[in-house]
Design a protein around this motif. Structure first.
Motif, PDB file in Angstrom:
ATOM      1  N   CYS A 246      -1.595  -1.421  16.779  1.00 34.94           N
ATOM      2  CA  CYS A 246      -1.406  -1.411  15.318  1.00 34.94           C
ATOM      3  C   CYS A 246      -2.485  -0.558  14.636  1.00 34.94           C
ATOM      4  N   LYS A 247      -3.665  -0.475  15.243  1.00 30.99           N
ATOM      5  CA  LYS A 247      -4.742   0.323  14.643  1.00 30.99           C
ATOM      6  C   LYS A 247      -4.547   1.805  14.929  1.00 30.99           C
ATOM      7  N   ARG A 248      -3.791   2.103  15.965  1.00 33.22           N
ATOM      8  CA  ARG A 248      -3.672   3.506  16.411  1.00 33.22           C
ATOM      9  C   ARG A 248      -2.434   4.218  15.878  1.00 33.22           C
ATOM     10  N   GLU A 249      -1.279   3.531  15.852  1.00 32.30           N
ATOM     11  CA  GLU A 249      -0.024   4.218  15.539  1.00 32.30           C
ATOM     12  C   GLU A 249       0.638   3.649  14.290  1.00 32.30           C
ATOM     13  N   VAL A 250       1.179   4.567  13.474  1.00 26.31           N
ATOM     14  CA  VAL A 250       1.927   4.139  12.281  1.00 26.31           C
ATOM     15  C   VAL A 250       3.295   3.636  12.744  1.00 26.31           C
ATOM     16  N   PRO A 251       3.679   2.407  12.375  1.00 26.73           N
ATOM     17  CA  PRO A 251       4.987   1.916  12.831  1.00 26.73           C
ATOM     18  C   PRO A 251       6.142   2.623  12.117  1.00 26.73           C
ATOM     19  N   GLU A 252       7.236   2.848  12.842  1.00 33.91           N
ATOM     20  CA  GLU A 252       8.435   3.416  12.218  1.00 33.91           C
ATOM     21  C   GLU A 252       9.187   2.306  11.490  1.00 33.91           C
ATOM     22  N   THR A 253      10.004   2.720  10.517  1.00 33.20           N
ATOM     23  CA  THR A 253      10.882   1.739   9.854  1.00 33.20           C
ATOM     24  C   THR A 253      12.183   1.698  10.648  1.00 33.20           C
TER      25      THR A 253
ATOM     26  N   MET B 226      15.771  -3.704   7.509  1.00 29.55           N
ATOM     27  CA  MET B 226      14.839  -2.837   8.236  1.00 29.55           C
ATOM     28  C   MET B 226      13.409  -3.284   7.985  1.00 29.55           C
ATOM     29  N   ALA B 227      12.543  -2.998   8.942  1.00 34.18           N
ATOM     30  CA  ALA B 227      11.123  -3.338   8.773  1.00 34.18           C
ATOM     31  C   ALA B 227      10.269  -2.353   9.560  1.00 34.18           C
ATOM     32  N   SER B 228       8.997  -2.254   9.130  1.00 39.28           N
ATOM     33  CA  SER B 228       8.044  -1.362   9.816  1.00 39.28           C
ATOM     34  C   SER B 228       6.979  -2.218  10.486  1.00 39.28           C
ATOM     35  N   CYS B 229       7.201  -2.548  11.742  1.00 37.33           N
ATOM     36  CA  CYS B 229       6.232  -3.372  12.468  1.00 37.33           C
ATOM     37  C   CYS B 229       6.410  -3.138  13.957  1.00 37.33           C
ATOM     38  N   HIS B 230       5.325  -2.717  14.621  1.00 37.71           N
ATOM     39  CA  HIS B 230       5.402  -2.460  16.058  1.00 37.71           C
ATOM     40  C   HIS B 230       5.913  -3.677  16.820  1.00 37.71           C
ATOM     41  N   LEU B 231       5.473  -4.855  16.378  1.00 42.76           N
ATOM     42  CA  LEU B 231       5.729  -6.052  17.180  1.00 42.76           C
ATOM     43  C   LEU B 231       7.036  -6.754  16.817  1.00 42.76           C
ATOM     44  N   ARG B 232       7.647  -6.317  15.720  1.00 43.39           N
ATOM     45  CA  ARG B 232       8.852  -7.018  15.290  1.00 43.39           C
ATOM     46  C   ARG B 232      10.100  -6.150  15.396  1.00 43.39           C
ATOM     47  N   THR B 233       9.946  -4.826  15.169  1.00 46.64           N
ATOM     48  CA  THR B 233      11.124  -3.961  15.263  1.00 46.64           C
ATOM     49  C   THR B 233      10.852  -2.734  16.127  1.00 46.64           C
ATOM     50  N   GLY B 234       9.637  -2.569  16.580  1.00 44.98           N
ATOM     51  CA  GLY B 234       9.284  -1.339  17.295  1.00 44.98           C
ATOM     52  C   GLY B 234       9.322  -1.493  18.811  1.00 44.98           C
ATOM     53  N   HIS B 235       8.573  -0.610  19.467  1.00 48.11           N
ATOM     54  CA  HIS B 235       8.626  -0.551  20.940  1.00 48.11           C
ATOM     55  C   HIS B 235       7.677  -1.542  21.595  1.00 48.11           C
ATOM     56  N   TYR B 236       6.943  -2.295  20.805  1.00 48.33           N
ATOM     57  CA  TYR B 236       5.917  -3.159  21.405  1.00 48.33           C
ATOM     58  C   TYR B 236       6.216  -4.641  21.142  1.00 48.33           C
ATOM     59  N   GLN B 237       7.507  -4.973  21.103  1.00 49.40           N
ATOM     60  CA  GLN B 237       7.858  -6.348  20.764  1.00 49.40           C
ATOM     61  C   GLN B 237       7.375  -7.343  21.830  1.00 49.40           C
TER      62      GLN B 237
ATOM     63  N   LEU C  96       0.811  -1.218   0.000  1.00 51.80           N
ATOM     64  CA  LEU C  96       0.000   0.000   0.000  1.00 51.80           C
ATOM     65  C   LEU C  96       0.851   1.279   0.000  1.00 51.80           C
ATOM     66  N   GLY C  97       1.772   1.336  -0.953  1.00 50.51           N
ATOM     67  CA  GLY C  97       2.552   2.559  -1.162  1.00 50.51           C
ATOM     68  C   GLY C  97       3.746   2.736  -0.265  1.00 50.51           C
ATOM     69  N   LYS C  98       4.007   1.765   0.618  1.00 52.93           N
ATOM     70  CA  LYS C  98       5.160   1.895   1.526  1.00 52.93           C
ATOM     71  C   LYS C  98       6.043   0.654   1.438  1.00 52.93           C
ATOM     72  N   ILE C  99       7.342   0.844   1.728  1.00 54.03           N
ATOM     73  CA  ILE C  99       8.218  -0.318   1.870  1.00 54.03           C
ATOM     74  C   ILE C  99       8.118  -0.780   3.314  1.00 54.03           C
ATOM     75  N   VAL C 100       7.673  -2.033   3.515  1.00 61.43           N
ATOM     76  CA  VAL C 100       7.477  -2.516   4.883  1.00 61.43           C
ATOM     77  C   VAL C 100       8.675  -3.331   5.370  1.00 61.43           C
ATOM     78  N   GLU C 101       9.480  -3.813   4.433  1.00 65.87           N
ATOM     79  CA  GLU C 101      10.703  -4.532   4.838  1.00 65.87           C
ATOM     80  C   GLU C 101      11.721  -4.387   3.719  1.00 65.87           C
ATOM     81  N   ILE C 102      12.977  -4.203   4.098  1.00 72.16           N
ATOM     82  CA  ILE C 102      14.027  -4.046   3.090  1.00 72.16           C
ATOM     83  C   ILE C 102      15.295  -4.689   3.635  1.00 72.16           C
ATOM     84  N   GLY C 103      16.022  -5.342   2.751  1.00 75.48           N
ATOM     85  CA  GLY C 103      17.271  -5.973   3.190  1.00 75.48           C
ATOM     86  C   GLY C 103      17.890  -6.758   2.060  1.00 75.48           C
TER      87      GLY C 103
END
Ligand code: SF4
Length: 349
Positions: free
Chosen positions: A309-316, A326-337, A240-247
């Motif tokens: 996940c419904k409230r905040e856009v995850p950072e990459t 890099m990835a954009s996911c609260h539960l995998r790379t963010g503060h909510y692991q 949906l217009g964003k890169i969600v994982e790159i490597g």
């Protein structure tokens, strides 16, 4: 060309298309304009000599990015830099000259070749546009190019028309036409998607050999991770217009962290009929890019989504211990692991 230096850079590139509205709809919306967010803040770089793959389902924005890189489209915001030059600063004439260094291979060779032009004329056309002095040698130049893409003997193909060739031969012609100006960058937009299964491996092998022989750099667009695995050095997964994982290929295939990447990988066929898939494909369609879901755009389809996940856009963010991944996911790379339901007990981020 020296490998390791950067050829293409995208910095927070956006491309939003205004949605055309009918009279009544425009009255009801009181003049508010909706936008399709085809590309929504994309950044990456491609090194010289590298094959960078953009993968994702149809409608994820891959092709729009390809067109932005060639400045066939102007970005709504952000910067596209080619070999150190910001494309937005170039005049039409400067851009025309630069285009000889960036060429495109389209998905459908029949649609991209003029049915009234012979193969020789079609391949010579870019030479006539970009190198008028060399055009007097066009027969020799075109013949060499035909041989290079495996259409031999070249004389047999030079005066034929596209409809007289097979699908695989036509795609070789479009590859020859792209390479005839000796470009640095090739945008390969689903270049084997319309070929028969039996031809795909041959075309991929050809693209790989030409990249080595001519020291090319590819931006390779595909919906198929198996194709990307064969040819790419690095991969960006788009949703949906964003890169969600790159490597690197190794990082993304061996240690995919984003649930969307994992779902795409689970859809790659394996040659063992006894092998079972353990992960479900993402359910549902890609949501509308006009009104994307709040927070993480993937949350309506994500099997492990949490309220955050419904409230905040995850950072990459970087994947721990894997430089360049890099990835954009609260539960995998963010503060909510700690909320990740698939995290082994006792595993602390
Ligand atoms: Fe799924 Fe949430 Fe990660 Fe988005 S941020 S991919 S919804 S877990």
């Amino acid at each position: 060309m020296d490998n390791g230096t950067v050829l293409v850079e995208l910095h927070n590139v956006m491309k939003w298309f205004p949605v055309q509205q009918g009279f009544m709809a425009s009255l009801l919306s009181r003049g508010r304009i909706d936008y399709v967010r085809a590309v929504d803040g994309v950044s990456f770089e491609i090194k010289k000599g590298e094959v960078f793959g953009l993968v994702g389902e149809s409608g994820s924005g891959k092709t729009t990015i390809g067109r932005l890189v060639l400045r066939l489209l102007e970005p709504t915001d952000g910067q596209v830099i080619f070999d150190g030059v910001d494309l937005a600063t170039l005049s039409d004439e400067e851009m025309r000259r630069l285009r000889s260094r960036m060429q495109i291979i389209f998905q459908d060779p029949l649609a991209s070749l003029n049915p009234r032009m012979t193969i020789g004329q079609a391949i010579a056309h870019p030479v006539e546009i970009h190198y008028r002095k060399r055009a007097q040698h066009k027969r020799k130049i075109v013949s060499e190019m035909l041989e290079q893409v495996g259409l031999t003997p070249a004389q047999q193909f030079y005066d034929k028309y596209p409809h007289q060739l097979s699908g695989g031969q036509r795609q070789r012609v479009t590859i020859a036409r792209a390479l005839v100006t000796h470009p640095d960058l090739i945008l390969a937009d689903e270049p084997i998607a319309m070929a028969d299964v039996s031809l795909r491996a041959l075309l991929l092998h050809l693209l790989k050999r030409l990249k080595q022989d001519l020291n090319l750099t590819y931006l390779f667009i595909t919906h198929d991770l198996a194709t990307a695995k064969y040819i790419c050095d690095r991969i960006g997964v788009m949703y949906l217009g964003k890169i969600v994982e790159i490597g690197s290929l190794q990082q993304v295939f061996s240690n995919p962290v984003h649930p969307y990447t994992r779902a795409l990988l689970s859809a790659v066929p394996v040659p063992d009929p006894r092998a079972r898939r353990t992960q479900a494909l993402p359910h549902g369609e890609i949501p509308s890019p006009i009104h994307p879901p709040s927070g993480c755009h993937f949350h309506p389809r994500c099997p492990i989504a949490q309220d955050i996940c419904k409230r905040e856009v995850p950072e990459t963010l970087n994947v721990a211990g894997q430089p360049g991944h890099m990835a954009s996911c609260h539960l995998r790379t963010g503060h909510y692991q700690h909320l990740d339901p698939e995290r082994p007990p006792g595993d602390v981020a």
